[in-house]
Design an enzyme around this catalytic site. Structure first.
Site, PDB file in Angstrom:
ATOM      1  N   LYS A  13       0.825  -1.224   0.000  1.00 33.35           N
ATOM      2  CA  LYS A  13       0.000   0.000   0.000  1.00 33.35           C
ATOM      3  C   LYS A  13       0.849   1.261   0.000  1.00 33.35           C
ATOM      4  O   LYS A  13       0.572   2.198  -0.728  1.00 33.35           O
ATOM      5  CB  LYS A  13      -0.883   0.114   1.261  1.00 33.35           C
ATOM      6  CG  LYS A  13      -1.701  -1.051   1.630  1.00 33.35           C
ATOM      7  CD  LYS A  13      -2.528  -0.725   2.872  1.00 33.35           C
ATOM      8  CE  LYS A  13      -1.745  -0.436   4.128  1.00 33.35           C
ATOM      9  NZ  LYS A  13      -0.997  -1.563   4.699  1.00 33.35           N
ATOM     10  N   ARG A  88      -8.098   1.475  10.266  1.00 30.71           N
ATOM     11  CA  ARG A  88      -7.620   0.130  10.597  1.00 30.71           C
ATOM     12  C   ARG A  88      -8.599  -0.588  11.506  1.00 30.71           C
ATOM     13  O   ARG A  88      -8.364  -1.747  11.847  1.00 30.71           O
ATOM     14  CB  ARG A  88      -6.282   0.240  11.312  1.00 30.71           C
ATOM     15  CG  ARG A  88      -5.058  -0.026  10.438  1.00 30.71           C
ATOM     16  CD  ARG A  88      -3.848   0.147  11.323  1.00 30.71           C
ATOM     17  NE  ARG A  88      -2.663  -0.513  10.899  1.00 30.71           N
ATOM     18  CZ  ARG A  88      -1.691   0.047  10.181  1.00 30.71           C
ATOM     19  NH1 ARG A  88      -1.807   1.259   9.727  1.00 30.71           N
ATOM     20  NH2 ARG A  88      -0.604  -0.637   9.907  1.00 30.71           N
ATOM     21  N   ARG A 127      12.182  -5.168   3.391  1.00 29.16           N
ATOM     22  CA  ARG A 127      11.775  -3.763   3.260  1.00 29.16           C
ATOM     23  C   ARG A 127      12.792  -2.831   3.921  1.00 29.16           C
ATOM     24  O   ARG A 127      13.250  -3.083   5.028  1.00 29.16           O
ATOM     25  CB  ARG A 127      10.404  -3.573   3.897  1.00 29.16           C
ATOM     26  CG  ARG A 127       9.964  -2.122   3.937  1.00 29.16           C
ATOM     27  CD  ARG A 127       8.495  -2.010   4.033  1.00 29.16           C
ATOM     28  NE  ARG A 127       7.997  -2.261   5.374  1.00 29.16           N
ATOM     29  CZ  ARG A 127       6.722  -2.139   5.695  1.00 29.16           C
ATOM     30  NH1 ARG A 127       5.834  -1.796   4.786  1.00 29.16           N
ATOM     31  NH2 ARG A 127       6.324  -2.387   6.919  1.00 29.16           N
ATOM     32  N   ARG A 161      12.808  -0.661   9.370  1.00 26.56           N
ATOM     33  CA  ARG A 161      11.918  -0.137  10.409  1.00 26.56           C
ATOM     34  C   ARG A 161      12.019  -1.013  11.661  1.00 26.56           C
ATOM     35  O   ARG A 161      12.051  -2.229  11.552  1.00 26.56           O
ATOM     36  CB  ARG A 161      10.471  -0.161   9.900  1.00 26.56           C
ATOM     37  CG  ARG A 161      10.121   1.046   9.075  1.00 26.56           C
ATOM     38  CD  ARG A 161       8.775   0.940   8.451  1.00 26.56           C
ATOM     39  NE  ARG A 161       7.727   0.399   9.306  1.00 26.56           N
ATOM     40  CZ  ARG A 161       6.444   0.395   8.990  1.00 26.56           C
ATOM     41  NH1 ARG A 161       6.048   0.902   7.854  1.00 26.56           N
ATOM     42  NH2 ARG A 161       5.555  -0.124   9.807  1.00 26.56           N
ATOM     43  N   ARG A 172       1.820  -7.834  14.267  1.00 29.84           N
ATOM     44  CA  ARG A 172       1.099  -6.888  13.400  1.00 29.84           C
ATOM     45  C   ARG A 172       0.150  -7.627  12.462  1.00 29.84           C
ATOM     46  O   ARG A 172      -0.953  -7.152  12.172  1.00 29.84           O
ATOM     47  CB  ARG A 172       2.093  -6.036  12.599  1.00 29.84           C
ATOM     48  CG  ARG A 172       2.773  -4.987  13.489  1.00 29.84           C
ATOM     49  CD  ARG A 172       4.038  -4.443  12.859  1.00 29.84           C
ATOM     50  NE  ARG A 172       3.795  -3.718  11.645  1.00 29.84           N
ATOM     51  CZ  ARG A 172       4.648  -3.658  10.621  1.00 29.84           C
ATOM     52  NH1 ARG A 172       5.800  -4.304  10.682  1.00 29.84           N
ATOM     53  NH2 ARG A 172       4.348  -2.971   9.558  1.00 29.84           N
TER      54      ARG A 172
HETATM   55  P1  AMP Z   1       2.214   1.367   9.132  1.00 28.32           P
HETATM   56  O1  AMP Z   1       3.379   2.224   8.709  1.00 28.32           O
HETATM   57  O2  AMP Z   1       0.943   1.737   8.450  1.00 28.32           O
HETATM   58  O3  AMP Z   1       2.501  -0.103   9.047  1.00 28.32           O
HETATM   59  O4  AMP Z   1       1.972   1.694  10.695  1.00 28.32           O
HETATM   60  C1  AMP Z   1       2.974   1.431  11.656  1.00 28.32           C
HETATM   61  C2  AMP Z   1       2.345   1.352  13.046  1.00 28.32           C
HETATM   62  O5  AMP Z   1       1.729   2.605  13.374  1.00 28.32           O
HETATM   63  C3  AMP Z   1       1.220   0.321  13.202  1.00 28.32           C
HETATM   64  O6  AMP Z   1       1.716  -0.978  13.460  1.00 28.32           O
HETATM   65  C4  AMP Z   1       0.447   0.902  14.391  1.00 28.32           C
HETATM   66  O7  AMP Z   1       1.124   0.663  15.601  1.00 28.32           O
HETATM   67  C5  AMP Z   1       0.531   2.400  14.099  1.00 28.32           C
HETATM   68  N1  AMP Z   1      -0.625   2.863  13.255  1.00 28.32           N
HETATM   69  C6  AMP Z   1      -0.556   3.340  11.972  1.00 28.32           C
HETATM   70  N2  AMP Z   1      -1.783   3.642  11.512  1.00 28.32           N
HETATM   71  C7  AMP Z   1      -2.646   3.352  12.500  1.00 28.32           C
HETATM   72  C8  AMP Z   1      -4.063   3.420  12.639  1.00 28.32           C
HETATM   73  N3  AMP Z   1      -4.843   3.838  11.617  1.00 28.32           N
HETATM   74  N4  AMP Z   1      -4.601   3.019  13.825  1.00 28.32           N
HETATM   75  C9  AMP Z   1      -3.845   2.596  14.837  1.00 28.32           C
HETATM   76  N5  AMP Z   1      -2.510   2.495  14.791  1.00 28.32           N
HETATM   77  C10 AMP Z   1      -1.905   2.858  13.625  1.00 28.32           C
END
Ligand code: AMP
Length: 214
Positions: A13, A88, A127, A161, A172
Site C-alpha cells: 500500500k 484500521r 523492506r 523499520r 502486526r
Molecule cells: P504502518 O506504517 O501503516 O505499518 O503503521 C505502523 C504502526 O503505526 C502500526 O503498526 C500501528 O502501531 C501504528 N498505526 C498506523 N496507523 C494506524 C491506525 N490507523 N490506527 C492505529 N494504529 C496505527
C-alpha cells in the site's frame, strides 16, 4: 480523488500510495508516517505511540481520528487524498465516514491489496526505508538505482523499520486479521470495495491499481 488503500502490512500500500501520489499529484496520507514523524520529533504523541508501535499494536481510535481530522484539514488535501494505513478498525471507519460527510467529501473507492501471507513475510523482511526522505525500497525487488538520489542529492540512507523484526511482524499480522480485516466486508457492503492482486512487479500493480480506480 479520495481513496483508501486497504491491506496487510507489507502488501505494498505504502509503495503504491507514493507512486500514485507522484502520478496524480494527490497527497499520500500515511498514518504510520505521521506517527513515525511524531516519534522522531519527540512530541507527547510520539512518546505515547512509540511503545504501542514497537509492540505491533494499534494506537487508540480517538487519537488516530484526531490525527486524521487535522491532516485532512490541511490545504493540500483539498485536491483529494490517498489514505494509507487508515482506517484500521471499524470505529475508525465510522469516524472517517462522519468526518467526510461533515466536510462533504465522500470516499470514491477503497482498494484492497490482496496477497499471499508467504509473500508478505518475504516483503517485510526485505523492506528498507530511506532515513531522510522516507521512500520505501526492497533489497531484492525494488533497490534504489545508482542514479536514483535522495531529495538532498546524496544516496538514499536505507534502514529497516524497528517494527519489521520477525516477532513484531507476527503480532502486526495478527492485529490486522483481527481488527482490520472486518473492514473488507464493511466496505464491500456499501459498494466501495475494489480488489487487486498485489503480487507482481511494481509496474503490474501500478496498472491494476489504475484500472481499479478508473
Ligand atoms: P504502518 O506504517 O501503516 O505499518 O503503521 C505502523 C504502526 O503505526 C502500526 O503498526 C500501528 O502501531 C501504528 N498505526 C498506523 N496507523 C494506524 C491506525 N490507523 N490506527 C492505529 N494504529 C496505527
Amino acid at each position: 480523488m479520495r481513496l483508501v488503500l486497504l491491506g496487510a502490512p507489507g502488501s505494498g500500500k505504502g509503495t503504491q500510495a507514493q507512486r500514485l501520489q507522484s502520478r496524480r499529484g494527490v497527497p499520500q496520507v500515511s498514518t504510520g508516517d505521521l506517527l513515525r514523524e511524531a516519534v522522531a520529533a519527540g512530541t507527547e504523541l510520539g512518546r505515547k505511540a512509540q511503545a504501542v508501535m514497537d509492540a505491533g499494536q494499534l494506537v487508540d481510535d480517538a487519537t488516530m481520528l484526531g490525527i486524521i481530522r487535522e491532516r485532512l484539514a490541511r490545504p493540500d488535501a483539498k485536491r483529494g487524498f490517498i489514505l494509507d494505513g487508515f482506517p484500521r478498525t471499524i470505529v475508525q471507519a465510522d469516524g472517517l465516514a462522519r468526518l467526510l460527510t461533515e466536510i462533504g467529501e465522500p470516499i470514491d473507492a477503497v482498494v484492497l491489496f490482496d496477497i499471499d501471507p508467504f509473500v508478505l513475510e518475504r516483503r517485510l523482511a526485505g523492506r528498507r526505508t530511506c532515513r531522510r526522505c522516507g521512500r520505501v525500497f526492497h533489497v531484492e525487488s525494488n533497490p534504489p538505482a545508482a542514479s536514483d538520489l535522495c531529495t538532498d542529492g546524496g544516496p538514499h540512507d536505507l534502514v529497516q523499520r524497528p517494527d519489521d523484526n520477525e516477532e513484531t511482524v507476527r503480532q502486526r499480522l495478527a492485529v490486522y486479521r483481527e481488527r482490520t480485516q472486518p473492514l473488507i466486508d464493511y466496505y464491500a457492503k456499501i459498494g466501495l470495495l475494489r480488489r487487486i492482486d498485489a503480487d507482481g512487479s511494481l509496474g503490474d500493480v501500478d496498472a491494476r491499481l489504475e484500472r481499479a480506480i478508473a
